[in-house]
Motif scaffolding. Sequence first.
Motif, short mmCIF file in Angstrom:
data_model
loop_
_atom_site.label_atom_id
_atom_site.label_comp_id
_atom_site.label_asym_id
_atom_site.label_seq_id
_atom_site.Cartn_x
_atom_site.Cartn_y
_atom_site.Cartn_z
N SER A 1 0.85 -1.20 0.00
CA SER A 1 0.00 0.00 0.00
C SER A 1 0.88 1.24 0.00
O SER A 1 2.06 1.20 0.36
CB SER A 1 -0.91 0.02 1.25
OG SER A 1 -0.13 0.32 2.39
N GLU A 2 0.27 2.34 -0.36
CA GLU A 2 0.98 3.61 -0.39
C GLU A 2 1.60 3.92 0.97
O GLU A 2 2.76 4.33 1.06
CB GLU A 2 -0.02 4.70 -0.82
CG GLU A 2 0.52 6.12 -0.85
CD GLU A 2 1.60 6.33 -1.89
OE1 GLU A 2 1.63 5.60 -2.91
OE2 GLU A 2 2.44 7.22 -1.68
N ASN A 3 0.85 3.68 2.02
CA ASN A 3 1.38 3.98 3.36
C ASN A 3 2.57 3.10 3.73
O ASN A 3 3.56 3.58 4.28
CB ASN A 3 0.28 3.86 4.42
CG ASN A 3 -0.45 5.18 4.61
OD1 ASN A 3 0.03 6.23 4.17
ND2 ASN A 3 -1.61 5.13 5.26
N ILE A 4 2.48 1.80 3.43
CA ILE A 4 3.63 0.93 3.73
C ILE A 4 4.84 1.37 2.90
O ILE A 4 5.96 1.46 3.40
CB ILE A 4 3.30 -0.55 3.45
CG1 ILE A 4 2.19 -1.03 4.40
CG2 ILE A 4 4.54 -1.43 3.64
CD1 ILE A 4 1.79 -2.47 4.18
N ARG A 5 4.59 1.67 1.63
CA ARG A 5 5.71 2.11 0.77
C ARG A 5 6.34 3.38 1.34
O ARG A 5 7.57 3.51 1.35
CB ARG A 5 5.22 2.33 -0.67
CG ARG A 5 4.85 1.03 -1.37
CD ARG A 5 4.69 1.23 -2.88
NE ARG A 5 3.56 2.07 -3.25
CZ ARG A 5 2.31 1.63 -3.45
NH1 ARG A 5 2.02 0.34 -3.28
NH2 ARG A 5 1.35 2.46 -3.80
N ARG A 6 5.52 4.28 1.83
CA ARG A 6 6.08 5.50 2.43
C ARG A 6 6.94 5.17 3.65
O ARG A 6 8.00 5.77 3.87
CB ARG A 6 4.95 6.44 2.85
CG ARG A 6 4.47 7.33 1.72
CD ARG A 6 3.23 8.12 2.10
NE ARG A 6 3.36 8.78 3.39
CZ ARG A 6 2.33 9.20 4.12
NH1 ARG A 6 1.09 9.03 3.68
NH2 ARG A 6 2.53 9.80 5.28
N MET A 7 6.47 4.18 4.45
CA MET A 7 7.21 3.83 5.67
C MET A 7 8.58 3.24 5.39
O MET A 7 9.52 3.45 6.14
CB MET A 7 6.40 2.82 6.51
CG MET A 7 5.15 3.40 7.14
SD MET A 7 4.07 2.09 7.71
CE MET A 7 4.99 1.48 9.13
N VAL A 8 8.69 2.46 4.33
CA VAL A 8 9.96 1.76 4.08
C VAL A 8 10.81 2.44 3.00
O VAL A 8 11.83 1.90 2.60
CB VAL A 8 9.71 0.27 3.73
CG1 VAL A 8 9.01 -0.44 4.87
CG2 VAL A 8 8.93 0.12 2.44
N SER A 9 10.35 3.61 2.55
CA SER A 9 11.12 4.33 1.54
C SER A 9 12.48 4.72 2.11
O SER A 9 12.58 5.27 3.22
CB SER A 9 10.29 5.54 1.10
OG SER A 9 11.13 6.56 0.70
N GLU A 10 13.55 4.43 1.41
CA GLU A 10 14.91 4.60 1.95
C GLU A 10 15.49 5.99 1.73
O GLU A 10 16.46 6.37 2.39
CB GLU A 10 15.84 3.55 1.33
CG GLU A 10 15.47 2.12 1.68
CD GLU A 10 16.38 1.10 1.00
OE1 GLU A 10 17.58 1.37 0.85
OE2 GLU A 10 15.87 0.04 0.61
N HIS A 11 14.98 6.70 0.76
CA HIS A 11 15.53 8.02 0.45
C HIS A 11 14.42 9.00 0.17
O HIS A 11 13.33 8.60 -0.25
CB HIS A 11 16.46 7.94 -0.77
CG HIS A 11 17.64 7.05 -0.53
ND1 HIS A 11 18.72 7.45 0.20
CD2 HIS A 11 17.87 5.77 -0.87
CE1 HIS A 11 19.58 6.47 0.28
NE2 HIS A 11 19.10 5.41 -0.36
N SER A 12 14.69 10.26 0.42
CA SER A 12 13.66 11.24 0.11
C SER A 12 14.29 12.52 -0.40
O SER A 12 15.49 12.76 -0.22
CB SER A 12 12.83 11.53 1.37
OG SER A 12 13.67 12.07 2.34
#
Length: 329
Positions: free
Chosen positions: A17-28
Amino acid sequence: MSHSQFPYSRPRRLRASENIRRMVSEHSLSANDFIAPLFVMEGEKGKEEITSMPGQFRFTLDLLLKEIDEIQSLGIPSVLLFAKVPDDKKDNKGTEALNPDGLMQVAVRAIKKEFPDLVVMTDVAMDPYSSYGHDGIVEDGQILNDESAELLAKMAVSHAEAGADFAAPSDMMDGRIMLMREALDEMGYHNTGIMAYSAKYASSYYGPFRDALDSAPGFGDKKTYQMDPSNVTEAVKEAISDEQEGADIVMVKPGLPYLDVVRAVKESVHVPVSVYNVSGEYAMIKAAAEKGWLNEEQAMMEALIAFKRAGADLIATYFAKDAARFLRS
Ligand code: PBG
């Protein structure tokens, strides 16, 4: 069998899900990462689009100030200035580069007066001022190193005098960072920084930029000073020596074809690493998007995050405004 393997492990769980992807995103990315390159030209009320860089302009100073106001209001902390010098002010020694009332110096003074908090970086290079379009003084078809480095050091001082926060030498002469640091300190500009183009390659991706400044070399190429695209150990050596000579920030340029170089440099120095997402990289995305072959916004954001993944701390990019706007939305 280990439970960290399929079928117990299913990496897709973390993409569900979008929220899980946001949580585990490694770079921003953030607007803080961006340096916006800008071209200034002589005159008033003028704004010329650069044909090979759609959406990028040469501005006269009055309109440049308006552009900077917009850049600053998008949260972008820094600009990198390039001056478009008319042909009749070019010579082999880059004399105009040291004119205290030259275009660059006048622009820096005006910008710092109106935007004192903006981090103003200036291109320190001879090519826009050189009748040969080279980054150094030419003698018998050769680019002189030490004489050119000395001039570049004076140029950095002249920019500092005008109020520049960082001098950004893009020439690739040997030893120029040390000379520049010493010259700045001698004149009392201890707080003026240096962002060194440390690993700058002899690249075809600078084509559109040379259109913007009309600065293509009049003879030969830049291979006796800019680096061979096949080299990475040499890039690390250049970055380390620039750090030792006093660079506050080191840069790799171009960006996308050199992500491995960004990583190698990042692991070798203890100063921030910037990367220049150059004109040709910008033009490629713009051109493909114009043809409807790529989604411009997605391709732009994918390129920018790639720089962060490779280890870049800062990104000089013509997409700065568009990306900052995207990040706000
Ligand atoms: C020259 C300079 C170049 C760029 C920045 N400074 C071009 C060159 O070396 O010929 C290229 C930037 C870009 O392509 O966006 N001192």
